[in-house]
Design an enzyme around this catalytic site. Structure first.
Site, PDB file in Angstrom:
ATOM      1  N   GLU A   1       9.898   2.111  10.529  1.00 47.93           N
ATOM      2  CA  GLU A   1      10.955   3.065  10.197  1.00 47.93           C
ATOM      3  C   GLU A   1      10.272   4.420  10.159  1.00 47.93           C
ATOM      4  O   GLU A   1       9.546   4.743   9.220  1.00 47.93           O
ATOM      5  CB  GLU A   1      11.597   2.707   8.857  1.00 47.93           C
ATOM      6  CG  GLU A   1      12.997   3.273   8.677  1.00 47.93           C
ATOM      7  CD  GLU A   1      13.000   4.692   8.118  1.00 47.93           C
ATOM      8  OE1 GLU A   1      13.050   5.629   8.951  1.00 47.93           O
ATOM      9  OE2 GLU A   1      12.930   4.852   6.912  1.00 47.93           O
TER      10      GLU A   1
ATOM     11  N   LYS B   1       0.862  -1.183   0.000  1.00 48.01           N
ATOM     12  CA  LYS B   1       0.000   0.000   0.000  1.00 48.01           C
ATOM     13  C   LYS B   1       0.895   1.228   0.000  1.00 48.01           C
ATOM     14  O   LYS B   1       1.402   1.649   1.026  1.00 48.01           O
ATOM     15  CB  LYS B   1      -0.904  -0.002   1.241  1.00 48.01           C
ATOM     16  CG  LYS B   1      -2.246   0.766   1.044  1.00 48.01           C
ATOM     17  CD  LYS B   1      -2.115   2.232   0.678  1.00 48.01           C
ATOM     18  CE  LYS B   1      -1.866   3.099   1.884  1.00 48.01           C
ATOM     19  NZ  LYS B   1      -1.929   4.574   1.513  1.00 48.01           N
TER      20      LYS B   1
ATOM     21  N   CYS C   1      13.530  11.329   6.132  1.00 48.61           N
ATOM     22  CA  CYS C   1      13.438  11.065   7.569  1.00 48.61           C
ATOM     23  C   CYS C   1      14.790  11.197   8.268  1.00 48.61           C
ATOM     24  O   CYS C   1      14.851  11.536   9.452  1.00 48.61           O
ATOM     25  CB  CYS C   1      12.865   9.678   7.811  1.00 48.61           C
ATOM     26  SG  CYS C   1      13.770   8.349   6.996  1.00 48.61           S
TER      27      CYS C   1
ATOM     28  N   GLU D   1      10.030  17.359  13.652  1.00 53.31           N
ATOM     29  CA  GLU D   1      10.382  17.033  12.274  1.00 53.31           C
ATOM     30  C   GLU D   1       9.557  17.902  11.323  1.00 53.31           C
ATOM     31  O   GLU D   1       8.326  17.889  11.355  1.00 53.31           O
ATOM     32  CB  GLU D   1      10.107  15.559  11.992  1.00 53.31           C
ATOM     33  CG  GLU D   1      10.564  15.122  10.622  1.00 53.31           C
ATOM     34  CD  GLU D   1      10.347  13.635  10.380  1.00 53.31           C
ATOM     35  OE1 GLU D   1      11.240  12.989   9.821  1.00 53.31           O
ATOM     36  OE2 GLU D   1       9.262  13.126  10.754  1.00 53.31           O
TER      37      GLU D   1
END
Length: 514
Positions: free
Chosen positions: A259, A184, A293, A395
């Site tokens: 992750e 997905k 990331c 972030e």
């Protein structure tokens, strides 16, 4: 203008099928803000169909019980098709997510290499199982060995910043292990994952081994992560979504490897080569339009070298080629979506409101090369940033670099480790011993020395703390999709003898009495 047409349908059980509820989602080119195609909006019904197809394929044994050498042939065939279609795939990737075309082409090379690497790992798995050494259990009567076998049907949920590459990081080891998969991809960038399905069909991958269901997170991602038919979920994305995925899998007593995000620090010491360090600082923060990331978006510079360093950084950041991402030589393209664009701009405003100073950037670039359309944000550098500011702690996922200074090594390490995240970190210094000390002291899963962001499919990737758990890539990536089975054989010729044998009957009956 004509309405966009669907790019492809869902790929389930080796066939292209329309979404059950007939929904389609527009695909927006982030450089033009125009829809140019559509993807299927899959729902729980489509997820069920995909898991059913994957389960049938797995139980048939036509993939899971075949040799690793057999599976390797398909993985290498996929890699070859990726290389043959590199230019087309890269263009589609750029139009879908906005990354510069040079980066997208590099990604395609990495995708092919990943499939080739795991073809080798699949072959090696045959040898690991056939020649597994005996485990010394201290009893000569037993021969104990282990086998590594495919987990089963796995759900793979991937992000939009590296659409095909992040899919390859999961699909390649899962298939190498013998698993069957439901992929997905993010609804913001699904096109190359649908192309991967087309390549799988082209190389005649057995039906049901790889299924691709596109759609939104709530409509398709959530049902997949909670599906009881899965043996495992592997997810890459934000920490917030990762929590939901992990809880959904846990409700079925299934593992989830995660992750997640990061807020990595790059430490530049006073003995660093300034020109080289500035280059790595820029690459660490602005590569992939800052949407990565592992971005080293927190920059810690020794106070003695900071004035010179920042002078060079300002000049270099302002010289970055921001233009149409399909233009060769582009080094910064648009952000992936309107929502991400406004999110990054809101962080920039928060930085200013909190008292940080802009060294450069801070809004939309003024270059005529991009006109007025597109979700472009100029390379942005804040100085005078303190640990309490949001731009230092959260972030951002955009081309925004926050800079602070330090006086001692201990202070730098403490500031770097003061984060809820623990994905990566970097140190730049001319002193090997200092680099060793800092590498060992940083609380993260990946450390770069005198560089930032290199990644190789042969080496492990993953973090600690709120950056998730588990490791992808390398042999660790394959282990993610394997179950370890103990096989113990009794090899002694003697009876086990735990239970006493019944008393022997007398050879003759006692004489009767007269």
């Amino acid at each position: 203008m004509d309405s966009p047409v669907p790019f492809r349908q869902l790929y389930i059980g080796g066939a292209w099928v329309a979404p059950t509820k007939g929904r389609y989602l527009d695909v927006i080119n982030p450089a033009t803000e125009q829809a140019f195609t559509m993807i299927p909006g899959g729902t729980s019904e489509d997820v069920d169909a995909a898991v059913t197809a994957a389960t049938a394929a797995f139980k048939s044994g036509d993939w899971s019980r075949m040799t690793g050498a057999y599976r390797a042939k398909f993985l290498r065939a996929i890699a070859q098709k990726i290389r043959e279609q590199k230019s087309v795939l890269a263009k589609v990737e750029t139009m879908d997510c906005g990354k510069p075309i040079d980066e997208a082409e590099w990604d395609m090379d990495d995708v092919a290499t990943c499939f080739e690497y795991y073809a080798g790992q699949a072959e090696a798995l045959d040898g690991r199982n056939s020649a597994a050494p005996a485990i010394d259990v201290g009893m000569a009567e037993f021969d104990v060995r282990v086998r590594r076998e495919a987990l089963g049907v796995v759900g793979l949920i991937t992000p939009w910043n590296y659409p095909l590459l992040m899919a390859a990081w999961k699909v390649a080891p899962a298939l190498a292990a013998g698993c069957c998969a439901v992929l997905k991809p993010s609804e913001l960038a699904s096109l190359t994952c649908l192309e991967l399905a087309a390549i799988a069909e082209e190389v005649q991958l057995p039906p049901g081994v790889l299924n691709v269901v596109t759609g939104t997170g709530p409509d398709a991602g959530a049902p997949l992560s909670a599906h009881p038919g899965l043996a495992k979920v592997a997810f890459t994305g934000s920490a917030a979504t990762g929590r939901r995925v992990s809880l959904a899998a846990a409700a079925n007593l299934r593992p989830a490897s995660l992750e997640l995000g990061g807020k990595s620090a790059l430490l530049v010491f006073e003995d660093a080569d300034v020109e080289k360090a500035v280059e790595w600082a820029m690459f660490g923060a602005f590569w992939t339009n800052g949407q990565i990331c592992s971005s080293t978006s927190r920059l810690l510079v020794h106070q003695d070298v900071a004035p010179t360093f920042l002078e060079h950084l300002k000049k270099r950041a302002e010289s970055i080629n921001v233009c149409d991402p399909l233009t060769p030589g582009c080094r910064l393209g648009p952000l992936v979506s309107e929502g991400q664009y406004h999110k990054v701009l809101s962080y920039i405003e928060a930085g200013k409101a909190d008292g940080a100073s802009l060294l450069t950037g801070g809004g939309r670039p003024s270059t005529p090369a991009i006109g007025t359309a597109g979700y472009f944000v100029a390379p942005t550098v804040f100085i005078g940033v303190t640990p309490s500011m949001r731009i230092w702690r959260e972030e951002i996922f955009g081309p925004v670099l926050s800079v602070a200074t330090f006086a001692t090594e201990a202070q730098a390490v403490e500031m770097a480790n003061d984060s809820e995240y623990g994905l990566a970190g970097a140190v730049i210094s001319a002193c090997p011993e200092r680099c060793r000390r800092v590498s060992e002291a940083l609380e993260c899963g990946i450390v770069w020395v005198n560089c930032s962001q290199p990644c190789f499919c042969y080496a492990p990737w993953g973090g600690i703390k709120n950056s998730g758990h588990g490791r992808e890539l390398g042999e660790w990536g394959l282990e993610n999709f394997l179950s370890v089975k103990q096989v113990t054989k009794y090899v002694s010729p003697d009876i086990w003898g735990w239970y006493s044998p019944p008393a022997q009957q007398q050879s003759q009956e006692a004489p009767s009495k007269l």
